[in-house]
Design an enzyme around this catalytic site. Structure first.
Site, PDB file in Angstrom:
ATOM      1  N   LYS A  11       0.677  -0.915  -0.015  1.00 11.25           N
ATOM      2  CA  LYS A  11      -0.080  -0.143  -0.018  1.00 11.25           C
ATOM      3  C   LYS A  11       0.833   1.447   0.157  1.00 11.25           C
ATOM      4  O   LYS A  11       1.691   1.423   0.973  1.00 11.25           O
ATOM      5  CB  LYS A  11      -0.997   0.007   1.047  1.00 11.25           C
ATOM      6  CG  LYS A  11      -1.624   1.198   1.100  1.00 11.25           C
ATOM      7  CD  LYS A  11      -3.043   1.159   0.091  1.00 11.25           C
ATOM      8  CE  LYS A  11      -4.120  -0.017   0.707  1.00 11.25           C
ATOM      9  NZ  LYS A  11      -5.308  -0.300  -0.193  1.00 11.25           N
ATOM     10  N   THR A  56      -3.139  -5.533   0.701  1.00 13.10           N
ATOM     11  CA  THR A  56      -2.483  -4.134   1.021  1.00 13.10           C
ATOM     12  C   THR A  56      -3.515  -3.339   1.848  1.00 13.10           C
ATOM     13  O   THR A  56      -2.907  -2.648   2.588  1.00 13.10           O
ATOM     14  CB  THR A  56      -2.718  -3.408  -0.410  1.00 13.10           C
ATOM     15  OG1 THR A  56      -3.866  -3.250  -0.697  1.00 13.10           O
ATOM     16  CG2 THR A  56      -1.699  -4.277  -1.430  1.00 13.10           C
ATOM     17  N   ASP A  57      -4.877  -3.590   2.102  1.00  9.75           N
ATOM     18  CA  ASP A  57      -5.688  -2.854   2.955  1.00  9.75           C
ATOM     19  C   ASP A  57      -5.248  -3.035   4.449  1.00  9.75           C
ATOM     20  O   ASP A  57      -5.296  -2.398   5.487  1.00  9.75           O
ATOM     21  CB  ASP A  57      -7.241  -3.131   2.759  1.00  9.75           C
ATOM     22  CG  ASP A  57      -8.094  -2.209   3.551  1.00  9.75           C
ATOM     23  OD1 ASP A  57      -7.985  -1.014   3.459  1.00  9.75           O
ATOM     24  OD2 ASP A  57      -8.696  -2.924   4.601  1.00  9.75           O
ATOM     25  N   PHE A 156      31.484  30.435 -12.731  1.00  9.49           N
ATOM     26  CA  PHE A 156      31.396  29.089 -13.364  1.00  9.49           C
ATOM     27  C   PHE A 156      32.061  29.502 -14.897  1.00  9.49           C
ATOM     28  O   PHE A 156      31.569  30.511 -15.580  1.00  9.49           O
ATOM     29  CB  PHE A 156      30.024  28.904 -13.699  1.00  9.49           C
ATOM     30  CG  PHE A 156      29.943  27.483 -14.604  1.00  9.49           C
ATOM     31  CD1 PHE A 156      30.453  26.460 -14.254  1.00  9.49           C
ATOM     32  CD2 PHE A 156      29.162  27.608 -15.752  1.00  9.49           C
ATOM     33  CE1 PHE A 156      30.326  25.345 -14.946  1.00  9.49           C
ATOM     34  CE2 PHE A 156      29.126  26.312 -16.657  1.00  9.49           C
ATOM     35  CZ  PHE A 156      29.671  25.268 -16.139  1.00  9.49           C
ATOM     36  N   ARG A 173      28.313  34.847  -9.548  1.00 10.90           N
ATOM     37  CA  ARG A 173      26.980  34.528  -9.774  1.00 10.90           C
ATOM     38  C   ARG A 173      26.208  33.904  -8.399  1.00 10.90           C
ATOM     39  O   ARG A 173      26.821  33.480  -7.406  1.00 10.90           O
ATOM     40  CB  ARG A 173      27.043  33.212 -10.983  1.00 10.90           C
ATOM     41  CG  ARG A 173      27.304  32.107 -10.202  1.00 10.90           C
ATOM     42  CD  ARG A 173      27.263  30.863 -11.364  1.00 10.90           C
ATOM     43  NE  ARG A 173      27.663  29.452 -10.747  1.00 10.90           N
ATOM     44  CZ  ARG A 173      27.275  28.250 -11.362  1.00 10.90           C
ATOM     45  NH1 ARG A 173      26.635  28.298 -12.393  1.00 10.90           N
ATOM     46  NH2 ARG A 173      27.565  27.300 -10.821  1.00 10.90           N
ATOM     47  N   GLN A 221      28.988  20.783  -8.983  1.00 10.95           N
ATOM     48  CA  GLN A 221      29.887  19.659  -9.000  1.00 10.95           C
ATOM     49  C   GLN A 221      30.384  19.641  -7.666  1.00 10.95           C
ATOM     50  O   GLN A 221      30.512  18.820  -6.751  1.00 10.95           O
ATOM     51  CB  GLN A 221      30.301  18.917 -10.057  1.00 10.95           C
ATOM     52  CG  GLN A 221      29.555  18.622 -11.108  1.00 10.95           C
ATOM     53  CD  GLN A 221      29.308  19.803 -12.191  1.00 10.95           C
ATOM     54  OE1 GLN A 221      29.206  20.715 -11.911  1.00 10.95           O
ATOM     55  NE2 GLN A 221      28.959  19.237 -13.469  1.00 10.95           N
ATOM     56  N   ASN A 247      20.421  22.753 -10.635  1.00 16.71           N
ATOM     57  CA  ASN A 247      20.654  24.065 -10.732  1.00 16.71           C
ATOM     58  C   ASN A 247      19.569  25.037 -10.837  1.00 16.71           C
ATOM     59  O   ASN A 247      19.092  25.166 -11.822  1.00 16.71           O
ATOM     60  CB  ASN A 247      21.904  24.264 -11.556  1.00 16.71           C
ATOM     61  CG  ASN A 247      22.733  25.574 -11.460  1.00 16.71           C
ATOM     62  OD1 ASN A 247      22.267  26.530 -10.810  1.00 16.71           O
ATOM     63  ND2 ASN A 247      23.932  25.439 -12.078  1.00 16.71           N
ATOM     64  N   HIS A 249      18.634  28.196 -11.777  1.00 17.51           N
ATOM     65  CA  HIS A 249      19.459  29.253 -12.497  1.00 17.51           C
ATOM     66  C   HIS A 249      18.876  30.606 -12.094  1.00 17.51           C
ATOM     67  O   HIS A 249      17.558  30.555 -12.366  1.00 17.51           O
ATOM     68  CB  HIS A 249      19.448  28.815 -14.031  1.00 17.51           C
ATOM     69  CG  HIS A 249      19.937  27.646 -14.304  1.00 17.51           C
ATOM     70  ND1 HIS A 249      21.162  27.489 -14.348  1.00 17.51           N
ATOM     71  CD2 HIS A 249      19.411  26.479 -15.018  1.00 17.51           C
ATOM     72  CE1 HIS A 249      21.708  26.391 -14.693  1.00 17.51           C
ATOM     73  NE2 HIS A 249      20.602  25.687 -15.230  1.00 17.51           N
TER      74      HIS A 249
END
Length: 293
Positions: A11, A56-57, A156, A173, A221, A247, A249
């Site tokens: 479930k 599943t119940d 970067f 940045r 990274q 990322n 941006h």
């Protein structure tokens, strides 16, 4: 000739809220629990026989009953109670995997001193995954949707360029991401003391944030690795951590058409497409086991 491969059932996404009333002081645990069971299930797939099938119940009902009978000390501990129950109480079930999301609440301060009013935290969702095969445990803890930003100390540049490259190099940045992290504890059998699940989770989260804030980043990274390494170096109970960092941006807006200079002040926050950086950081001698999904 076809044959049945790996299979599981259970479930998914049972929402359970456990309220503890300690006099006038109340406490909330708010979980989303998914149960997956595996074992001797060939007959139900091949012939439709339900002789080995726990409904599943029933697994849903077990989640609610265990919230009352065992309480919810932590997401990990609750998952351990459930996994052990399903594997040890039902002979056809050989392994159980419990996935949990926890939604945190914090108190609303009131002048009257009441401690029963809460506001849902929006910082992140705590996650846990517990797997048990009757002998060995695998416990993954983690978090998702933790949005963080450094407004400077990020660059970067020096990347590969070809005829399709239009991105300009950046020496200052905004670096923003939404942290999705999962870490695996070295604890795997009942003969060893369990980690302090809540304390260790909070410590790992703190190290992730500290490493993000303290790393002068030349790439997302590099930041990812520093975040994972900080957890491995400072939390001996953790053997492996997998990080997924989109990322988020932030592009400087060209204000020149309006006769204005944009000195890293106004940005367009793009939601898609986005770079997605993923990696696993391991303790020396450990093997990677955390899935990429």
């Amino acid at each position: 000739m076809p044959k049945l491969g790996q299979n599981q059932y259970g479930k998914a996404e049972t929402r359970v809220v456990r309220m503890v009333r300690d006099g006038a002081v109340h406490h909330i645990k708010d979980l989303n629990v998914s149960v997956a069971l595996s074992g001797e299930m060939s007959d139900v797939h091949l012939s439709g026989s339900n002789a080995n099938v726990l409904p599943t119940d029933t697994t849903k009902n077990t989640v609610y009953a265990f919230a009352k009978e065992h309480g919810i000390e932590s997401a990990e501990q609750f998952g351990i109670h459930l996994a052990r129950h399903f594997v040890t109480s039902q002979e056809p079930i050989h392994s159980a995997r419990i996935r949990i999301e926890e939604y945190a609440w914090e108190r609303i301060g009131t002048t009257g001193g009441a401690q029963h009013s809460f506001v849902r935290k929006g910082q992140e969702v705590r996650t846990a995954q517990i797997a048990y095969d009757g002998e060995r445990w695998e416990v993954l803890a983690g978090l998702k949707d933790l949005t963080v930003m450094n407004s400077t100390d990020s660059e970067f540049w020096g990347y590969v360029k070809d005829k399709y490259t239009t991105l300009k190099e950046a020496r200052d940045r905004v670096l923003a991401t939404e942290v999705h992290a999962r870490w695996r504890y070295g604890w795997s059998d009942d003969a060893r003391p369990m980690p302090d699940w809540d304390h260790d989770w909070a410590e790992a989260r703190g190290h992730l944030l500290s490493a993000f804030a303290e790393t002068y980043s030349l790439s997302l990274q590099q930041t990812l690795y520093q975040m994972g390494a900080r957890v491995i170096e400072r939390r001996p109970e953790v053997d492996e951590i997998r990080l997924s960092l989109p990322n988020k941006h932030h592009f400087p807006v060209d204000l020149a058409p309006f006769g204005l200079k944009n000195d890293n002040e106004v940005y367009f926050a793009a939601d898609r497409p986005y770079g997605l950086i993923e990696a696993t950081v391991l303790r020396d001698g450990a093997e990677a086991t955390i899935p990429t999904d």
